[in-house]
Structure formats: C-alpha cells, structure tokens
Design an enzyme around this catalytic site. Structure first.
Site, PDB file in Angstrom:
ATOM      1  N   ASN A  68      43.437  48.161  53.220  1.00  0.00           N
ATOM      2  CA  ASN A  68      42.827  46.607  52.790  1.00  0.00           C
ATOM      3  C   ASN A  68      43.311  45.847  53.529  1.00  0.00           C
ATOM      4  OD1 ASN A  68      42.107  44.620  51.583  1.00  0.00           O
ATOM      5  ND2 ASN A  68      42.987  45.164  49.518  1.00  0.00           N
ATOM      6  N   ARG A  86      38.481  48.432  53.001  1.00  0.00           N
ATOM      7  CA  ARG A  86      37.615  47.486  52.148  1.00  0.00           C
ATOM      8  C   ARG A  86      37.240  46.411  52.816  1.00  0.00           C
ATOM      9  NH1 ARG A  86      40.536  43.119  48.346  1.00  0.00           N
ATOM     10  NH2 ARG A  86      38.860  42.477  47.198  1.00  0.00           N
ATOM     11  N   HIS A  95      34.558  41.799  43.613  1.00  0.00           N
ATOM     12  CA  HIS A  95      35.256  42.800  42.883  1.00  0.00           C
ATOM     13  C   HIS A  95      34.389  43.972  42.720  1.00  0.00           C
ATOM     14  CE1 HIS A  95      37.828  39.517  40.947  1.00  0.00           C
ATOM     15  NE2 HIS A  95      38.661  39.813  42.042  1.00  0.00           N
ATOM     16  N   LEU A 141      40.146  40.935  35.010  1.00  0.00           N
ATOM     17  CA  LEU A 141      40.891  39.856  34.843  1.00  0.00           C
ATOM     18  C   LEU A 141      42.391  39.960  35.905  1.00  0.00           C
ATOM     19  CD1 LEU A 141      40.369  39.511  31.305  1.00  0.00           C
ATOM     20  CD2 LEU A 141      39.071  38.472  33.053  1.00  0.00           C
ATOM     21  N   ARG A 145      42.290  29.209  40.697  1.00  0.00           N
ATOM     22  CA  ARG A 145      40.946  28.584  41.168  1.00  0.00           C
ATOM     23  C   ARG A 145      40.206  28.248  39.806  1.00  0.00           C
ATOM     24  NH1 ARG A 145      39.503  34.357  43.400  1.00  0.00           N
ATOM     25  NH2 ARG A 145      40.372  34.077  45.637  1.00  0.00           N
ATOM     26  N   ILE A 205      45.600  41.438  34.120  1.00  0.00           N
ATOM     27  CA  ILE A 205      45.492  40.738  32.821  1.00  0.00           C
ATOM     28  C   ILE A 205      44.750  41.474  31.900  1.00  0.00           C
ATOM     29  CG2 ILE A 205      44.881  38.450  31.553  1.00  0.00           C
ATOM     30  CD1 ILE A 205      44.968  37.159  34.500  1.00  0.00           C
ATOM     31  N   GLU A 257      40.685  50.501  42.693  1.00  0.00           N
ATOM     32  CA  GLU A 257      39.872  50.118  43.862  1.00  0.00           C
ATOM     33  C   GLU A 257      40.078  51.150  44.916  1.00  0.00           C
ATOM     34  OE1 GLU A 257      40.883  46.148  43.013  1.00  0.00           O
ATOM     35  OE2 GLU A 257      39.015  45.604  43.977  1.00  0.00           O
TER      36      GLU A 257
HETATM   37  P1  ADP Z   1      45.404  40.735  41.820  1.00  0.00           P
HETATM   38  O1  ADP Z   1      43.989  39.872  41.582  1.00  0.00           O
HETATM   39  O2  ADP Z   1      46.083  39.995  42.624  1.00  0.00           O
HETATM   40  O3  ADP Z   1      45.139  42.163  42.056  1.00  0.00           O
HETATM   41  P2  ADP Z   1      46.570  41.644  39.167  1.00  0.00           P
HETATM   42  O4  ADP Z   1      45.218  42.425  39.071  1.00  0.00           O
HETATM   43  O5  ADP Z   1      47.759  42.507  39.583  1.00  0.00           O
HETATM   44  O6  ADP Z   1      46.108  40.772  40.460  1.00  0.00           O
HETATM   45  O7  ADP Z   1      46.671  40.869  38.098  1.00  0.00           O
HETATM   46  C1  ADP Z   1      47.818  39.885  38.358  1.00  0.00           C
HETATM   47  C2  ADP Z   1      47.881  39.034  36.618  1.00  0.00           C
HETATM   48  O8  ADP Z   1      48.060  40.052  35.987  1.00  0.00           O
HETATM   49  C3  ADP Z   1      49.113  38.177  36.615  1.00  0.00           C
HETATM   50  O9  ADP Z   1      48.721  36.913  36.089  1.00  0.00           O
HETATM   51  C4  ADP Z   1      50.027  38.804  35.613  1.00  0.00           C
HETATM   52  O10 ADP Z   1      50.839  37.957  35.063  1.00  0.00           O
HETATM   53  C5  ADP Z   1      49.105  39.805  34.867  1.00  0.00           C
HETATM   54  N1  ADP Z   1      49.883  40.485  34.172  1.00  0.00           N
HETATM   55  C6  ADP Z   1      50.417  41.787  34.802  1.00  0.00           C
HETATM   56  N2  ADP Z   1      51.316  42.545  33.774  1.00  0.00           N
HETATM   57  C7  ADP Z   1      50.982  41.685  32.792  1.00  0.00           C
HETATM   58  C8  ADP Z   1      51.540  41.931  31.291  1.00  0.00           C
HETATM   59  N3  ADP Z   1      52.357  42.955  30.969  1.00  0.00           N
HETATM   60  N4  ADP Z   1      51.156  40.989  30.457  1.00  0.00           N
HETATM   61  C9  ADP Z   1      50.412  40.082  30.805  1.00  0.00           C
HETATM   62  N5  ADP Z   1      49.864  39.812  31.999  1.00  0.00           N
HETATM   63  C10 ADP Z   1      50.175  40.552  32.724  1.00  0.00           C
END
Ligand code: ADP
Length: 396
Positions: free
Chosen positions: A7, A90, A179, A208, A240, A330, A382
């Site tokens: 990626n 990717r 996505h 998310l 965003r 999230i 992914e």
């Molecule tokens: P990306 O889109 O960069 O791949 P991720 O899917 O890793 O991002 O998501 C990142 C988000 O997930 C961040 O906002 C982070 O705070 C949230 N996150 C990760 N672990 C937790 C948790 N245990 N509780 C709440 N939010 C979380």
C-alpha cells in the site's frame, strides 16, 4: 503460496507478507518518510520489531529495502525472494473502468494514469509503487485492487450529482466511493455470520476510522455510499468536513480564502478536529468529553448524529435491512460511539444490547434479542482482502 501486499502512499509504503490460502501473516511493516530526513523501516515478524533508519530516497529504494529485509538472515522470514509468487497493490481510484481486481499490464497502468487526476494524492504514489515492484520483482504477477471497485455496482440514480450532465461526460464527475475493499470484506463476513449467501444480504456497513464512509449493500452489492467524487463527501471524519453546503465555499472565497486554503480547510482542518479545536483522535475526544470539555462532546455528538442520518437514509434505500455493521478503528473499538449512533432506532428495528456492546472484542453480534436488525462488529482486514484477490487472480 507467498503473496506480498503493498500500500504505497506519497511518502510511505505499508506491506504485509501472507502465506496463502491460509491468510497467515508472516511479516508486516512500514517504510516511512521516503525522500525525507528521518526515513525509516519498521519491520515486524513473529513477536519482534526491527527498526532501521537511514536514507531512503524513493519508492524503488523503499521496496528494495523491504525485500532485502524479508530475506535477511537476522530478521527475514523468507530464504529467497523468488518465494514471492504474486504482489497485490492497493490502488485508490479505478474510475469506472475497474469493477474488480486485475492483473496489471501496460493497459491497466495507462487506465490508472488516466484517472489519476481524480485522486492526485493517491494514484500517482500507487503507480510509483507498482512500477518499483515490477522492477524489483520482474516476472512476478502484480495485481491491482481498487478502493472504488466494490462501488461500481452503484446505480446511476445514486451516483449522479445534479450538476449539468456534460460535467459527467467531460470530466467523469460522479460518485465513485472509497473503502470498497473494507465494505466488501465486512459485508461478506456479515453474510457468513448470519448464515446467508454472499448475494443474499442487505446491510449498511459503517467503516469508521480516520477516514469514514457508509455503504448501502443490497443483495451483497454496493448500491450507495457516502463518499463521492473524492473521500471528502459524506459523514464527519477526523479532519474532513464530510457533507457541507457547497455555498459555504463561495462565501469564504468572497472573504478572501483561496482554493488552496479551502482545500486545506475542508480536508485537514475540519471534522472532529475542527469542531473540537483540539484533536482528531476519538480516544482523546472521549476522554476530554468525559472530563467536561463541551467542544469535544459536540464533536462526538455531531459525528454520531450524521452517521445515524445515513443509517436512516440507507434503510429507506434498501427496503429490507438485515444488518448494520461497524468496522474501522472507531467502529471496532468505540462502544460509546456505537451506542450513540444506534440509540433511539427501535422505530427501524435496530436495538443494541448494552452489555454486549460494551464488552465486544473482535467479531461479535451486539444487537439485543428483540432487535429485528442484527448489529455486528467485524474487524476489517483490507490487506487480507487484497491478498485473497491477489491469490485468486494469480491462480487464474
Ligand atoms: P485509518 O482510517 O487511518 O486506518 P483507523 O481505522 O485506525 O484509521 O481508526 C483510527 C481512529 O480509531 C482514531 O480516531 C482512534 O482514536 C480510533 N480508535 C482506535 N482505538 C480506539 C478505542 N479503543 N476507542 C475509541 N476509539 C479508538
């Protein structure tokens, strides 16, 4: 069979090495700050992490370093680079041309180049990575997996913007969605969890993470999604804005904001960061909100509210709804956000089991027994999805 998944971003390369078809991860890692000071490779294998700092001038050097590390006697997991039998890449934007993953040849490269101006930050580094991998691993099949591919089943009624039709014909301005690899992976898994065929399920998938998008999946196919021409549209994200009235931009332009300012404003300074004024990280915002920070609370509330609106909209689009799926950093981890999104949705048959929601780890059903719609948490993967496609395409 060993499959390497790459990626490539503008200054980074993420990689995972799989043993297929078992989907066993042999190693994964990241090359970062390519062409900058402080370039480094972080390589994980077994339970170890190996970090190497030094000059990495371009993607070709980055990929060469990854391959070297994968076969190094100290930290490697392969004896010989020839063990890698296929590489999956990717690719963010496939435009309308690519409805699924493809084996890369010169025509495919040309098509990816042709849509590059729709994803100027992503497709050029994706292509650089493809070229570098082809150079470093000549004769090894290279497969492109597109973020947009799963959404190519979206009907015209959902992908057209109500702008002059010529803009679609001339510039390809339409909803593409992103996505897709994640939405497809969790939709397939949701069907399995509910004992349904993969083209039997109607669900709303909520990816998310830092970037977030929602998809409406009917009979296993994407029929609508919240991201549009670019990943800026849709729900509120880390930095965003998601959906806004486009006239806000004309108004700000009148106040002296340049196009570059507005781009930065909407992509980098908005979302929960802009609302809270303090962070784009959900964990930080939850802690701050708990401690009484009202702007952090507002950011979380707006984030959840907008997703709830999309769930309502897509329920109307789908007619029958079997499941709502949460995934991404999230979606997988933030029980409070899931609870806020699913609260007061009994009218449309969605009800959470608070204890299940609070205790979930990994894959689980978190809806109550009386909920007509299953609510599922499914970790996305992914890289594994790309490895599966790469394995299948290179066998064909
Ligand atoms: P990306 O889109 O960069 O791949 P991720 O899917 O890793 O991002 O998501 C990142 C988000 O997930 C961040 O906002 C982070 O705070 C949230 N996150 C990760 N672990 C937790 C948790 N245990 N509780 C709440 N939010 C979380």
């Amino acid at each position: 069979m060993i499959v390497l998944v790459l990626n490539c971003g503008s200054s980074s390369i993420k990689y995972q090495l799989f043993d297929m078809p078992e989907q066993k991860v042999l190693s994964k890692g990241l090359v970062e700050r390519i062409g900058e000071v402080g370039a480094a490779l972080e390589h994980q294998y077994e339970d170890q992490t190996h970090r190497l700092e030094g000059e990495i001038l371009n993607h070709e050097e980055g990929i060469a370093l990854i391959l070297e590390t994968l076969i190094s006697p100290e930290n490697g997991v392969l004896k010989n680079i020839n063990e890698i039998k296929a590489v999956g890449h990717r690719v963010v934007h496939g435009g309308e041309a690519f409805t699924g993953s493809v084996v890369i040849d010169e025509n495919v490269i040309r098509s990816i180049e042709e849509v590059a101006d729709l994803a100027p930050l992503h497709n050029p580094p994706n292509l650089t990575g493809i070229r570098a991998a082809m150079h470093e691993l000549p004769g090894v099949p290279q497969i492109a997996c597109f973020d947009t591919a799963f959404h190519t089943t979206i009907p015209q009624v959902a992908y057209m913007y109500a702008l002059p039709y010529e803009l679609y014909e001339k510039f390809g301005i339409r909803r593409y969605g992103f996505h897709g690899t994640s939405h497809r992976w969790v939709a397939r898994r949701a069907a399995e969890m509910l004992g349904k065929g993969k083209y039997d399920i109607n669900c709303i998938t909520c990816h998310l993470g830092n970037g977030s998008s929602i998809a409406a999946v009917k009979d296993g196919k994407s029929v609508d999604t919240s991201m549009g021409l670019t990943p800026l549209e849709g729900v509120v994200m880390g930095t965003r804005s998601g959906d806004i009235d486009p006239a806000i931009l004309f108004y700000l332009a009148d106040k002296g904001y340049s196009i570059a300012d507005l781009n930065k404003l909407c992509n980098k300074q908005s979302g929960v960061l802009g609302l809270s004024g303090s962070s784009n990280d959900m964990r930080t915002l939850s802690e701050k909100a708990e401690a009484g920070d009202e702007r952090a609370r507002l950011a979380l509330d707006v984030f959840s509210y907008r997703i709830k609106k999309y769930i309502g909209t897509y329920t109307a689009v789908l007619g029958r709804l079997d499941a709502v799926v949460f995934t991404g950093g999230i979606g997988e981890n933030a029980a409070d956000i899931r609870a806020a999104i699913c609260g007061d949705l009994d009218q449309i048959g969605i009800g959470l089991d608070p204890a299940l929601n609070a205790s979930v780890s990994g894959e689980a059903k978190i809806s109550s027994d009386s909920s007509r719609v299953a609510v599922l948490v499914i970790p996305t993967n992914e890289e594994a999805a790309i490895a599966v496609d790469t394995y299948q395409m290179s066998q064909a």
